[in-house]
Design a protein around this motif. Structure first.
Motif, PDB file in Angstrom:
ATOM      1  N   MET A 108       0.844  -1.181   0.000  1.00  0.00           N
ATOM      2  CA  MET A 108       0.000   0.000   0.000  1.00  0.00           C
ATOM      3  C   MET A 108       0.886   1.240   0.000  1.00  0.00           C
ATOM      4  N   SER A 109       0.533   2.186  -0.821  1.00  0.00           N
ATOM      5  CA  SER A 109       1.267   3.437  -0.866  1.00  0.00           C
ATOM      6  C   SER A 109       0.282   4.582  -0.675  1.00  0.00           C
ATOM      7  N   ILE A 110       0.562   5.468   0.280  1.00  0.00           N
ATOM      8  CA  ILE A 110      -0.342   6.598   0.518  1.00  0.00           C
ATOM      9  C   ILE A 110       0.450   7.896   0.483  1.00  0.00           C
ATOM     10  N   ALA A 111      -0.269   9.010   0.376  1.00  0.00           N
ATOM     11  CA  ALA A 111       0.391  10.315   0.341  1.00  0.00           C
ATOM     12  C   ALA A 111       1.084  10.571   1.683  1.00  0.00           C
ATOM     13  N   PHE A 112       2.279  11.118   1.605  1.00  0.00           N
ATOM     14  CA  PHE A 112       3.085  11.326   2.804  1.00  0.00           C
ATOM     15  C   PHE A 112       2.336  12.141   3.858  1.00  0.00           C
ATOM     16  N   GLU A 113       1.652  13.226   3.410  1.00  0.00           N
ATOM     17  CA  GLU A 113       0.983  14.104   4.367  1.00  0.00           C
ATOM     18  C   GLU A 113      -0.232  13.452   5.034  1.00  0.00           C
ATOM     19  N   LYS A 114      -0.687  12.318   4.485  1.00  0.00           N
ATOM     20  CA  LYS A 114      -1.806  11.586   5.097  1.00  0.00           C
ATOM     21  C   LYS A 114      -1.335  10.352   5.841  1.00  0.00           C
ATOM     22  N   SER A 115      -0.041  10.132   5.878  1.00  0.00           N
ATOM     23  CA  SER A 115       0.523   8.896   6.437  1.00  0.00           C
ATOM     24  C   SER A 115       0.693   8.978   7.950  1.00  0.00           C
ATOM     25  N   GLU A 116       0.756   7.829   8.548  1.00  0.00           N
ATOM     26  CA  GLU A 116       1.158   7.738   9.953  1.00  0.00           C
ATOM     27  C   GLU A 116       2.674   7.937  10.048  1.00  0.00           C
ATOM     28  N   THR A 117       3.377   7.646   8.976  1.00  0.00           N
ATOM     29  CA  THR A 117       4.839   7.777   8.959  1.00  0.00           C
ATOM     30  C   THR A 117       5.272   9.206   9.231  1.00  0.00           C
ATOM     31  N   HIS A 118       4.589  10.192   8.659  1.00  0.00           N
ATOM     32  CA  HIS A 118       5.033  11.567   8.909  1.00  0.00           C
ATOM     33  C   HIS A 118       4.827  11.935  10.378  1.00  0.00           C
ATOM     34  N   ARG A 119       3.779  11.419  10.995  1.00  0.00           N
ATOM     35  CA  ARG A 119       3.569  11.663  12.424  1.00  0.00           C
ATOM     36  C   ARG A 119       4.623  10.910  13.256  1.00  0.00           C
ATOM     37  N   ASN A 120       4.970   9.700  12.836  1.00  0.00           N
ATOM     38  CA  ASN A 120       6.002   8.942  13.553  1.00  0.00           C
ATOM     39  C   ASN A 120       7.359   9.625  13.456  1.00  0.00           C
ATOM     40  N   LEU A 121       7.640  10.245  12.319  1.00  0.00           N
ATOM     41  CA  LEU A 121       8.887  10.994  12.193  1.00  0.00           C
ATOM     42  C   LEU A 121       8.931  12.155  13.184  1.00  0.00           C
ATOM     43  N   LEU A 122       7.805  12.836  13.337  1.00  0.00           N
ATOM     44  CA  LEU A 122       7.769  13.948  14.286  1.00  0.00           C
ATOM     45  C   LEU A 122       7.850  13.426  15.722  1.00  0.00           C
ATOM     46  N   ARG A 123       7.209  12.289  16.005  1.00  0.00           N
ATOM     47  CA  ARG A 123       7.339  11.669  17.331  1.00  0.00           C
ATOM     48  C   ARG A 123       8.807  11.314  17.609  1.00  0.00           C
ATOM     49  N   ALA A 124       9.463  10.759  16.609  1.00  0.00           N
ATOM     50  CA  ALA A 124      10.866  10.379  16.774  1.00  0.00           C
ATOM     51  C   ALA A 124      11.741  11.621  16.959  1.00  0.00           C
ATOM     52  N   PHE A 125      11.457  12.671  16.191  1.00  0.00           N
ATOM     53  CA  PHE A 125      12.195  13.925  16.348  1.00  0.00           C
ATOM     54  C   PHE A 125      12.034  14.453  17.773  1.00  0.00           C
ATOM     55  N   ALA A 126      10.805  14.460  18.274  1.00  0.00           N
ATOM     56  CA  ALA A 126      10.542  14.940  19.635  1.00  0.00           C
ATOM     57  C   ALA A 126      11.257  14.053  20.657  1.00  0.00           C
ATOM     58  N   GLY A 127      11.200  12.755  20.463  1.00  0.00           N
ATOM     59  CA  GLY A 127      11.848  11.838  21.395  1.00  0.00           C
ATOM     60  C   GLY A 127      13.353  12.000  21.428  1.00  0.00           C
ATOM     61  N   GLU A 128      13.954  12.119  20.253  1.00  0.00           N
ATOM     62  CA  GLU A 128      15.412  12.295  20.186  1.00  0.00           C
ATOM     63  C   GLU A 128      15.829  13.637  20.784  1.00  0.00           C
ATOM     64  N   SER A 129      15.042  14.673  20.518  1.00  0.00           N
ATOM     65  CA  SER A 129      15.337  15.998  21.065  1.00  0.00           C
ATOM     66  C   SER A 129      15.262  15.974  22.586  1.00  0.00           C
ATOM     67  N   GLN A 130      14.243  15.306  23.115  1.00  0.00           N
ATOM     68  CA  GLN A 130      14.110  15.219  24.572  1.00  0.00           C
ATOM     69  C   GLN A 130      15.226  14.364  25.173  1.00  0.00           C
ATOM     70  N   ALA A 131      15.574  13.282  24.513  1.00  0.00           N
ATOM     71  CA  ALA A 131      16.672  12.437  25.004  1.00  0.00           C
ATOM     72  C   ALA A 131      17.958  13.251  25.078  1.00  0.00           C
ATOM     73  N   ARG A 132      18.190  14.049  24.046  1.00  0.00           N
ATOM     74  CA  ARG A 132      19.399  14.881  24.043  1.00  0.00           C
ATOM     75  C   ARG A 132      19.431  15.782  25.271  1.00  0.00           C
ATOM     76  N   ASN A 133      18.303  16.423  25.570  1.00  0.00           N
ATOM     77  CA  ASN A 133      18.253  17.305  26.738  1.00  0.00           C
ATOM     78  C   ASN A 133      18.371  16.529  28.043  1.00  0.00           C
ATOM     79  N   ARG A 134      17.686  15.387  28.150  1.00  0.00           N
ATOM     80  CA  ARG A 134      17.796  14.582  29.369  1.00  0.00           C
ATOM     81  C   ARG A 134      19.243  14.171  29.614  1.00  0.00           C
ATOM     82  N   TYR A 135      19.947  13.792  28.551  1.00  0.00           N
ATOM     83  CA  TYR A 135      21.333  13.351  28.707  1.00  0.00           C
ATOM     84  C   TYR A 135      22.252  14.519  29.053  1.00  0.00           C
TER      85      TYR A 135
END
Length: 198
Positions: free
Chosen positions: A1-28
């Motif tokens: 299945m291929s869907i538009a990026f802006e409608k994907s869960e993947t783009h939200r997961n990328l932002l979740r990962a960005f937030a998680g990595e950013s927070q990890a950086r600060n915690r460390y």
């Protein structure tokens, strides 16, 4: 299945990962400050070394979102609060969090990205997940050493390296002070763990 990026869960997961990595950086970075106050400069450096790698991961995830620049994306997510009085507790929390990203979060994000037709992003999640396992292993190894009073002591002779000047000493105990630069014991690491191998 291929869907538009802006409608994907993947783009939200990328932002979740960005937030998680950013927070990890600060915690460390915060944990590094505590380690420094507790005269554990080697642990300070481990946290800062890892924090910089988390920054690099955050940038990779964020760059995948370039086509959505200028938009606000709503996400939900759960992120850890790690406010502990000891460096050991921070090491154990970091170990747990890194394994969570490796085994659960990024593995799931990779699967979704592949299913949605974003193979490159899926592969990136898999590769970064493998790095997160390395981070977890590293934090666990240092936590074990702290817990077992082995951070600066070894049953058998080992080579110790001063992280400030590079002096190497063969002994069962890291020196109280570096004979070259006069930095305290907290700067010494087993040579086999430099630069911070698990």
């Amino acid at each position: 299945m291929s869907i538009a990026f802006e409608k994907s869960e993947t783009h939200r997961n990328l932002l979740r990962a960005f937030a998680g990595e950013s927070q990890a950086r600060n915690r460390y970075t915060f944990a590094a400050g505590l380690a420094k106050k507790q005269n554990l400069q080697v642990i300070e450096q481990v946290f800062l070394f890892t924090a910089d790698q988390e920054r690099a991961h955050a940038k990779v995830f964020y760059n995948y979102l370039q086509s959505l620049s200028g938009q606000n994306i709503a996400i939900d997510g759960a992120y850890p609060i790690d406010l502990y009085p000891t460096t050991l507790e921070h090491l154990r929390a970091a170990q747990h969090n890194e394994y969570q990203e490796w085994e659960h979060d990024y593995a799931g994000f990779a699967k979704i990205a592949m299913e949605e037709g974003f193979a490159e992003i899926g592969k990136t999640f898999e590769m970064i997940a493998a790095v997160e396992k390395t981070h977890g292993d590293r934090f666990g190894r240092f936590a074990d050493l702290v817990e077992n009073d082995g951070l600066f002591r070894s049953e058998a002779g080992v080579k110790w390296m001063c992280l400030n000047c590079g002096q190497i000493i063969d002994s069962t105990l890291a020196p109280a002070t570096c004979p070259i630069c006069k930095h305290p014991q907290g700067f010494f690491i087993r040579l086999g763990m430099a630069p911070f191998q698990p």
